[in-house]
Write a protein that holds these residues in place. Structure first.
Motif, PDB file in Angstrom:
ATOM      1  N   TYR A   1      19.902 -17.282  19.601  1.00  0.00           N
ATOM      2  CA  TYR A   1      20.833 -17.094  20.503  1.00  0.00           C
ATOM      3  C   TYR A   1      19.507 -16.618  21.986  1.00  0.00           C
ATOM      4  N   GLY A   2      18.685 -16.905  21.249  1.00  0.00           N
ATOM      5  CA  GLY A   2      18.156 -17.123  23.039  1.00  0.00           C
ATOM      6  C   GLY A   2      17.370 -15.876  23.474  1.00  0.00           C
ATOM      7  N   PRO A   3      15.863 -15.572  24.553  1.00  0.00           N
ATOM      8  CA  PRO A   3      15.414 -14.661  24.253  1.00  0.00           C
ATOM      9  C   PRO A   3      16.225 -13.536  25.393  1.00  0.00           C
ATOM     10  N   MET A   4      16.974 -13.825  25.878  1.00  0.00           N
ATOM     11  CA  MET A   4      17.759 -12.591  27.014  1.00  0.00           C
ATOM     12  C   MET A   4      18.533 -11.372  25.961  1.00  0.00           C
ATOM     13  N   LEU A   5      19.156 -12.511  25.177  1.00  0.00           N
ATOM     14  CA  LEU A   5      19.933 -11.657  23.572  1.00  0.00           C
ATOM     15  C   LEU A   5      18.885 -10.673  22.497  1.00  0.00           C
TER      16      LEU A   5
ATOM     17  N   SER B   1       8.156  -3.282  23.308  1.00  0.00           N
ATOM     18  CA  SER B   1       7.285  -4.047  22.310  1.00  0.00           C
ATOM     19  C   SER B   1       8.885  -4.492  21.039  1.00  0.00           C
ATOM     20  N   ALA B   2      10.082  -3.476  21.213  1.00  0.00           N
ATOM     21  CA  ALA B   2      11.359  -4.482  20.720  1.00  0.00           C
ATOM     22  C   ALA B   2      11.789  -5.200  21.130  1.00  0.00           C
ATOM     23  N   ALA B   3      12.317  -5.376  22.661  1.00  0.00           N
ATOM     24  CA  ALA B   3      12.540  -6.602  23.179  1.00  0.00           C
ATOM     25  C   ALA B   3      12.185  -7.813  23.340  1.00  0.00           C
ATOM     26  N   LEU B   4      10.355  -7.209  23.037  1.00  0.00           N
ATOM     27  CA  LEU B   4       9.587  -8.033  23.323  1.00  0.00           C
ATOM     28  C   LEU B   4       9.498  -8.982  21.447  1.00  0.00           C
ATOM     29  N   CYS B   5       9.977  -8.724  21.200  1.00  0.00           N
ATOM     30  CA  CYS B   5       9.947  -9.208  19.397  1.00  0.00           C
ATOM     31  C   CYS B   5      11.235 -10.641  19.322  1.00  0.00           C
ATOM     32  N   GLY B   6      12.529  -9.526  20.700  1.00  0.00           N
ATOM     33  CA  GLY B   6      13.843 -10.547  20.670  1.00  0.00           C
ATOM     34  C   GLY B   6      13.266 -11.536  21.592  1.00  0.00           C
ATOM     35  N   VAL B   7      12.411 -11.782  22.658  1.00  0.00           N
ATOM     36  CA  VAL B   7      12.179 -12.787  23.610  1.00  0.00           C
ATOM     37  C   VAL B   7      11.025 -13.418  23.583  1.00  0.00           C
ATOM     38  N   LEU B   8       9.934 -13.475  22.924  1.00  0.00           N
ATOM     39  CA  LEU B   8       9.429 -14.269  22.289  1.00  0.00           C
ATOM     40  C   LEU B   8       9.550 -15.658  21.254  1.00  0.00           C
ATOM     41  N   PRO B   9      10.372 -15.726  20.263  1.00  0.00           N
ATOM     42  CA  PRO B   9      10.718 -16.773  19.194  1.00  0.00           C
ATOM     43  C   PRO B   9      12.015 -17.306  20.391  1.00  0.00           C
ATOM     44  N   GLY B  10      13.223 -16.287  21.426  1.00  0.00           N
ATOM     45  CA  GLY B  10      13.888 -16.913  22.020  1.00  0.00           C
ATOM     46  C   GLY B  10      13.078 -18.101  22.973  1.00  0.00           C
TER      47      GLY B  10
ATOM     48  N   PHE C   1      12.553 -21.243  20.866  1.00  0.00           N
ATOM     49  CA  PHE C   1      13.701 -21.899  20.237  1.00  0.00           C
ATOM     50  C   PHE C   1      14.340 -22.328  20.767  1.00  0.00           C
ATOM     51  N   MET C   2      14.515 -21.926  22.234  1.00  0.00           N
ATOM     52  CA  MET C   2      15.409 -21.368  22.770  1.00  0.00           C
ATOM     53  C   MET C   2      16.607 -23.505  23.454  1.00  0.00           C
ATOM     54  N   LYS C   3      16.085 -23.875  23.727  1.00  0.00           N
ATOM     55  CA  LYS C   3      15.666 -25.528  23.968  1.00  0.00           C
ATOM     56  C   LYS C   3      16.629 -26.482  22.695  1.00  0.00           C
ATOM     57  N   ARG C   4      16.527 -25.639  21.321  1.00  0.00           N
ATOM     58  CA  ARG C   4      15.997 -26.835  20.368  1.00  0.00           C
ATOM     59  C   ARG C   4      18.336 -26.731  20.077  1.00  0.00           C
ATOM     60  N   THR C   5      18.096 -28.223  19.576  1.00  0.00           N
ATOM     61  CA  THR C   5      19.281 -28.686  19.219  1.00  0.00           C
ATOM     62  C   THR C   5      19.720 -28.531  17.367  1.00  0.00           C
ATOM     63  N   GLN C   6      18.819 -28.135  16.866  1.00  0.00           N
ATOM     64  CA  GLN C   6      18.688 -28.190  15.277  1.00  0.00           C
ATOM     65  C   GLN C   6      17.870 -27.106  14.986  1.00  0.00           C
ATOM     66  N   ARG C   7      18.087 -27.243  14.019  1.00  0.00           N
ATOM     67  CA  ARG C   7      17.509 -25.570  13.211  1.00  0.00           C
ATOM     68  C   ARG C   7      16.393 -25.898  12.749  1.00  0.00           C
TER      69      ARG C   7
ATOM     70  N   PHE D   1      11.082 -24.614   8.219  1.00  0.00           N
ATOM     71  CA  PHE D   1      10.233 -23.300   7.929  1.00  0.00           C
ATOM     72  C   PHE D   1       9.211 -22.814   8.367  1.00  0.00           C
ATOM     73  N   TRP D   2       7.758 -23.799   8.469  1.00  0.00           N
ATOM     74  CA  TRP D   2       7.083 -23.406   9.411  1.00  0.00           C
ATOM     75  C   TRP D   2       6.807 -23.719  10.576  1.00  0.00           C
ATOM     76  N   GLN D   3       7.811 -23.527  10.978  1.00  0.00           N
ATOM     77  CA  GLN D   3       7.823 -22.728  12.685  1.00  0.00           C
ATOM     78  C   GLN D   3       8.694 -21.687  12.459  1.00  0.00           C
ATOM     79  N   VAL D   4       9.718 -21.743  11.958  1.00  0.00           N
ATOM     80  CA  VAL D   4       9.529 -20.410  12.375  1.00  0.00           C
ATOM     81  C   VAL D   4       8.814 -19.258  11.636  1.00  0.00           C
ATOM     82  N   GLY D   5       8.284 -19.641  10.432  1.00  0.00           N
ATOM     83  CA  GLY D   5       7.526 -18.489  10.221  1.00  0.00           C
ATOM     84  C   GLY D   5       6.144 -18.708  10.899  1.00  0.00           C
ATOM     85  N   LEU D   6       5.367 -19.539  11.617  1.00  0.00           N
ATOM     86  CA  LEU D   6       4.692 -19.043  12.580  1.00  0.00           C
ATOM     87  C   LEU D   6       4.202 -18.326  13.764  1.00  0.00           C
ATOM     88  N   VAL D   7       6.107 -18.844  14.549  1.00  0.00           N
ATOM     89  CA  VAL D   7       6.675 -17.595  15.663  1.00  0.00           C
ATOM     90  C   VAL D   7       6.829 -16.165  14.863  1.00  0.00           C
ATOM     91  N   VAL D   8       7.021 -16.138  13.857  1.00  0.00           N
ATOM     92  CA  VAL D   8       7.283 -15.094  13.645  1.00  0.00           C
ATOM     93  C   VAL D   8       6.092 -13.969  13.400  1.00  0.00           C
TER      94      VAL D   8
END
Length: 197
Positions: A61-65, A95-104, A107-113, A116-123
């Motif tokens: 749902y993006g960096p804000m949420l 730190s906990a908030a940053l964990c939601g902001v950075l991945p958001g 990926f916030m502007k992606r329209t497709q899922r 696997f490797w993209q999610v893994g690297l970001v996480v």
């Protein structure tokens, strides 16, 4: 037209907000039941999936949420349910908030899922920045101990936790129904038309 579609922002729908509220509550519970590992030699390190929850919210749902889920889960877990790893410190909420902001943000502007490797690297990157980087600095400050000493002692578990997150997150994203995401269904492949004169 296609460029405008790719830049579509994450919609703040009722589904998104209610899902994030549930994730926030789940994150608070996970913080409550984290396992302190100080007896094993890890300085104020605990095995917890607290950071996993805002990462998931941020990707969906993006960096804000995502940031709000991380912040809310940390605050509720520490102030309402009671912390298991020591007194409340606002740096851990950051730190906990940053964990939601950075991945958001990624990926916030992606329209497709995402792949696997993209999610893994970001996480992995998010976990190492927030947990191994920031939280180690906060712990060193609270304990008045050298940063490097605590950093080295936290590296093995931080890497292991990041690896677990990197495997679980892409799998979870594959099984989550599309209604709980902001991604569109993949477009059907169009057959090339014969161009004849």
């Amino acid at each position: 037209m296609s460029k405008e579609k790719k830049m579509r922002p994450v919609p703040y729908t009722v589904t998104a907000i209610t899902t994030c509220a549930m994730l926030m509550a789940l994150g608070a519970v996970l913080k409550k039941f984290s396992i302190p590992l100080a007896p094993l030699g890890f300085h104020s390190q605990s095995l917890s999936f607290l950071f996993f929850i805002p990462m998931l919210a941020g990707i969906l749902y993006g960096p804000m949420l995502g940031g709000l889920v991380g912040m809310g889960a940390e605050l509720i877990g520490a102030l309402v349910l009671g912390a298991t790893t020591g007194p409340y410190f606002p740096g851990f909420t950051l730190s906990a908030a940053l964990c939601g902001v950075l991945p958001g943000l990624v990926f916030m502007k992606r329209t497709q899922r995402p792949a696997f490797w993209q999610v893994g690297l970001v996480v992995i990157a998010t976990q190492l920045i927030a947990s191994l980087g920031l939280n180690t600095w906060f712990i060193a400050y609270l304990r008045a101990q050298p940063y490097l000493v605590i950093f080295v002692s936290r590296v093995p578990l931080a890497l292991a936790t990041a690896a677990v997150y990197a495997v679980l997150m892409p799998i979870l994203l594959r099984v989550i129904p599309r209604v709980y995401t902001h991604w569109e269904a993949p477009a059907p492949k169009e057959k090339a038309e014969d161009q004849t004169v």
